[in-house]
Design a protein around this motif. Structure first.
Motif, PDB file in Angstrom:
ATOM      1  N   UNK A 180       2.556 -19.204   0.377  1.00 10.49           N
ATOM      2  CA  UNK A 180       1.592 -20.035   1.080  1.00 10.49           C
ATOM      3  C   UNK A 180       2.177 -21.398   1.423  1.00 10.49           C
ATOM      4  N   UNK A 181       3.022 -21.932   0.548  1.00  9.24           N
ATOM      5  CA  UNK A 181       3.562 -23.287   0.739  1.00  9.24           C
ATOM      6  C   UNK A 181       4.545 -23.375   1.893  1.00  9.24           C
ATOM      7  N   UNK A 182       5.339 -22.326   2.083  1.00  9.21           N
ATOM      8  CA  UNK A 182       6.467 -22.392   3.007  1.00  9.21           C
ATOM      9  C   UNK A 182       6.140 -21.745   4.352  1.00  9.21           C
ATOM     10  N   UNK A 183       6.994 -22.022   5.335  1.00  8.52           N
ATOM     11  CA  UNK A 183       6.778 -21.447   6.666  1.00  8.52           C
ATOM     12  C   UNK A 183       7.999 -20.732   7.235  1.00  8.52           C
ATOM     13  N   UNK A 184       9.196 -21.018   6.735  1.00  7.42           N
ATOM     14  CA  UNK A 184      10.389 -20.440   7.355  1.00  7.42           C
ATOM     15  C   UNK A 184      11.362 -19.838   6.351  1.00  7.42           C
ATOM     16  N   UNK A 185      11.482 -20.404   5.190  1.00  5.00           N
ATOM     17  CA  UNK A 185      12.474 -19.952   4.221  1.00  5.00           C
ATOM     18  C   UNK A 185      12.075 -18.584   3.660  1.00  5.00           C
ATOM     19  N   UNK A 186      13.042 -17.700   3.487  1.00  2.00           N
ATOM     20  CA  UNK A 186      12.790 -16.464   2.762  1.00  2.00           C
ATOM     21  C   UNK A 186      12.774 -16.781   1.266  1.00  2.00           C
ATOM     22  N   UNK A 187      12.224 -15.878   0.479  1.00  2.00           N
ATOM     23  CA  UNK A 187      12.072 -16.166  -0.948  1.00  2.00           C
ATOM     24  C   UNK A 187      11.884 -14.857  -1.703  1.00  2.00           C
ATOM     25  N   UNK A 188      12.089 -14.910  -3.013  1.00  2.00           N
ATOM     26  CA  UNK A 188      11.874 -13.725  -3.827  1.00  2.00           C
ATOM     27  C   UNK A 188      12.357 -13.931  -5.241  1.00  2.00           C
ATOM     28  N   UNK A 189      12.190 -12.912  -6.062  1.00  2.00           N
ATOM     29  CA  UNK A 189      12.671 -12.985  -7.439  1.00  2.00           C
ATOM     30  C   UNK A 189      14.120 -12.525  -7.528  1.00  2.00           C
ATOM     31  N   UNK A 190      14.895 -13.215  -8.343  1.00  3.05           N
ATOM     32  CA  UNK A 190      16.284 -12.818  -8.592  1.00  3.05           C
ATOM     33  C   UNK A 190      16.449 -12.638 -10.102  1.00  3.05           C
ATOM     34  N   UNK A 191      16.015 -11.535 -10.607  1.00  2.00           N
ATOM     35  CA  UNK A 191      15.277 -10.446  -9.982  1.00  2.00           C
ATOM     36  C   UNK A 191      14.033 -10.163 -10.822  1.00  2.00           C
ATOM     37  N   UNK A 192      13.116  -9.347 -10.248  1.00  2.00           N
ATOM     38  CA  UNK A 192      11.978  -8.920 -11.056  1.00  2.00           C
ATOM     39  C   UNK A 192      12.415  -7.807 -11.997  1.00  2.00           C
ATOM     40  N   UNK A 193      11.781  -7.748 -13.148  1.00  2.00           N
ATOM     41  CA  UNK A 193      12.099  -6.697 -14.121  1.00  2.00           C
ATOM     42  C   UNK A 193      11.213  -5.491 -13.862  1.00  2.00           C
ATOM     43  N   UNK A 194      11.823  -4.376 -13.556  1.00  2.00           N
ATOM     44  CA  UNK A 194      11.092  -3.165 -13.215  1.00  2.00           C
ATOM     45  C   UNK A 194      10.077  -2.760 -14.282  1.00  2.00           C
ATOM     46  N   UNK A 195      10.441  -2.854 -15.559  1.00  2.00           N
ATOM     47  CA  UNK A 195       9.599  -2.269 -16.602  1.00  2.00           C
ATOM     48  C   UNK A 195       8.505  -3.200 -17.107  1.00  2.00           C
ATOM     49  N   UNK A 196       8.321  -4.367 -16.503  1.00  2.00           N
ATOM     50  CA  UNK A 196       7.219  -5.237 -16.903  1.00  2.00           C
ATOM     51  C   UNK A 196       5.909  -4.848 -16.234  1.00  2.00           C
ATOM     52  N   UNK A 197       5.960  -4.016 -15.192  1.00  2.00           N
ATOM     53  CA  UNK A 197       4.755  -3.692 -14.432  1.00  2.00           C
ATOM     54  C   UNK A 197       4.815  -2.255 -13.925  1.00  2.00           C
ATOM     55  N   UNK A 198       3.660  -1.653 -13.777  1.00  2.00           N
ATOM     56  CA  UNK A 198       3.569  -0.353 -13.142  1.00  2.00           C
ATOM     57  C   UNK A 198       4.193  -0.432 -11.745  1.00  2.00           C
ATOM     58  N   UNK A 199       5.052   0.504 -11.360  1.00  2.00           N
ATOM     59  CA  UNK A 199       5.749   0.403 -10.079  1.00  2.00           C
ATOM     60  C   UNK A 199       4.810   0.346  -8.875  1.00  2.00           C
ATOM     61  N   UNK A 200       3.705   1.085  -8.909  1.00  2.00           N
ATOM     62  CA  UNK A 200       2.780   1.055  -7.785  1.00  2.00           C
ATOM     63  C   UNK A 200       2.089  -0.299  -7.690  1.00  2.00           C
ATOM     64  N   UNK A 201       1.740  -0.871  -8.841  1.00  2.00           N
ATOM     65  CA  UNK A 201       1.169  -2.216  -8.840  1.00  2.00           C
ATOM     66  C   UNK A 201       2.182  -3.222  -8.314  1.00  2.00           C
ATOM     67  N   UNK A 202       3.425  -3.111  -8.751  1.00  2.00           N
ATOM     68  CA  UNK A 202       4.463  -4.035  -8.303  1.00  2.00           C
ATOM     69  C   UNK A 202       4.642  -3.950  -6.789  1.00  2.00           C
ATOM     70  N   UNK A 203       4.604  -2.747  -6.248  1.00  2.00           N
ATOM     71  CA  UNK A 203       4.700  -2.581  -4.800  1.00  2.00           C
ATOM     72  C   UNK A 203       3.551  -3.283  -4.090  1.00  2.00           C
ATOM     73  N   UNK A 204       2.361  -3.162  -4.630  1.00  2.00           N
ATOM     74  CA  UNK A 204       1.185  -3.788  -4.030  1.00  2.00           C
ATOM     75  C   UNK A 204       1.278  -5.313  -4.118  1.00  2.00           C
ATOM     76  N   UNK A 205       1.742  -5.816  -5.265  1.00  2.00           N
ATOM     77  CA  UNK A 205       1.947  -7.257  -5.406  1.00  2.00           C
ATOM     78  C   UNK A 205       2.919  -7.769  -4.354  1.00  2.00           C
ATOM     79  N   UNK A 206       4.037  -7.063  -4.199  1.00  2.00           N
ATOM     80  CA  UNK A 206       5.056  -7.490  -3.239  1.00  2.00           C
ATOM     81  C   UNK A 206       4.510  -7.458  -1.819  1.00  2.00           C
TER      82      UNK A 206
END
Length: 275
Positions: free
Chosen positions: A69-95
């Motif tokens: 919400x804060x930014x307008x042009x820069x790409x961003x993301x986790x470096x990296x998210x941990x796969x096993x902290x969340x259900x994969x389908x939930x993680x996909x929906x979050x992303x």
């Protein structure tokens, strides 16, 4: 798909979500976007990885939604998210949701979906996740990625575009095979000699499954020293560039998030891209 021959050099900065107030992190992100950094990263842990182990720390995905919400042009993301902290389908929906939040002025979303198998045992122990073995965590990552990709195809609304998948890690038998199968970007912190060897292994994994190796962007950690003679300096970056690396990421951490070194990296990026 952009090939290695035409892919521009990009600069990432990982803001460690530790030992800083959120106000400091927010202001640092604004500075990075203003400077022209290509990608801002955080990480997906629950406790500091360096310094005071009981120091200030924030959860990564909540932060990424705010960054979207804060930014307008820069790409961003986790470096990296941990796969096993969340259900994969939930993680996909979050992303998918965070990516939509970041879509501004008719443009596509800007999330880079960084993911790995996890390694920080304290996270697992204190939050009640099963730590298991390295092999088990990598097997779980291999099982989760098809679920994530499948969930993206089912969500309504769909992601704004094919969300780029960055996979972090350098394991040669399992991790790099997963990279060959699923990644748009492969990230490691390898020195130049190690990177060269692992790229050969990644290329072999790609050949084994019929994947075009050049479809995968090569990402590496760096620092901002400008003298010669050490990993992370200009000479080392040039050597890794010659091997095919095009995304170079600097890590900064509190207390006192220092963005001063970023200017040198951006100047180097611009010089290389003008060649």
């Amino acid at each position: 798909m952009t090939s290695a021959a035409t892919r521009p050099v990009r600069i990432g900065v990982q803001i460690a979500p530790q030992h800083s107030s959120y106000a400091e992190i927010r202001d640092t992100l604004a500075t990075l976007e203003e400077l022209g950094v290509d990608i801002a990263f955080n990480w997906d842990h629950f406790f500091p990885l360096s310094g005071d182990p009981e120091g200030l720390h924030f959860e990564g995905w909540s932060m990424l939604a705010a960054w979207a919400e804060q930014t307008t042009s820069i790409q961003f993301g986790p470096l990296v998210t941990c796969n096993t902290y969340r259900n994969p389908d939930l993680l996909a929906d979050m992303a998918r949701t965070v990516d939509h939040i970041s879509a501004k002025n008719g443009a596509e979303g800007r999330l880079v979906f960084g993911i790995g198998s996890g390694w920080f045992e304290r996270d697992y122990d204190e939050y009640g996740y099963e730590f298991g073995t390295v092999g088990q965590r990598l097997d779980a990552l291999a099982e989760a990625l098809p679920r994530i990709e499948s969930r993206w195809s089912k969500l309504n609304p769909a992601p704004t575009r094919k969300i780029p998948v960055l996979i972090g890690g350098g394991g040669e038998k399992k991790t790099l095979r997963i990279v060959a199968t699923h990644a748009d970007i492969w990230h490691s912190f390898a020195d130049t000699e190690t990177l060269e060897r692992k790229l050969g292994i990644l290329r072999a994994h790609c050949e084994a499954i019929g994947r075009d190796f050049d479809e995968i962007e090569i990402s590496t950690g760096t620092n901002a020293r400008t003298g010669a003679g050490g990993d992370g300096d200009v000479a080392s970056r040039e050597a890794q560039l010659a091997l095919g690396a095009t995304l170079f990421t600097l890590g900064i951490t509190g207390p006192g998030l220092d963005t001063a070194p970023v200017a040198d990296l951006l100047a180097w990026r611009d010089e290389v891209n003008a060649r």
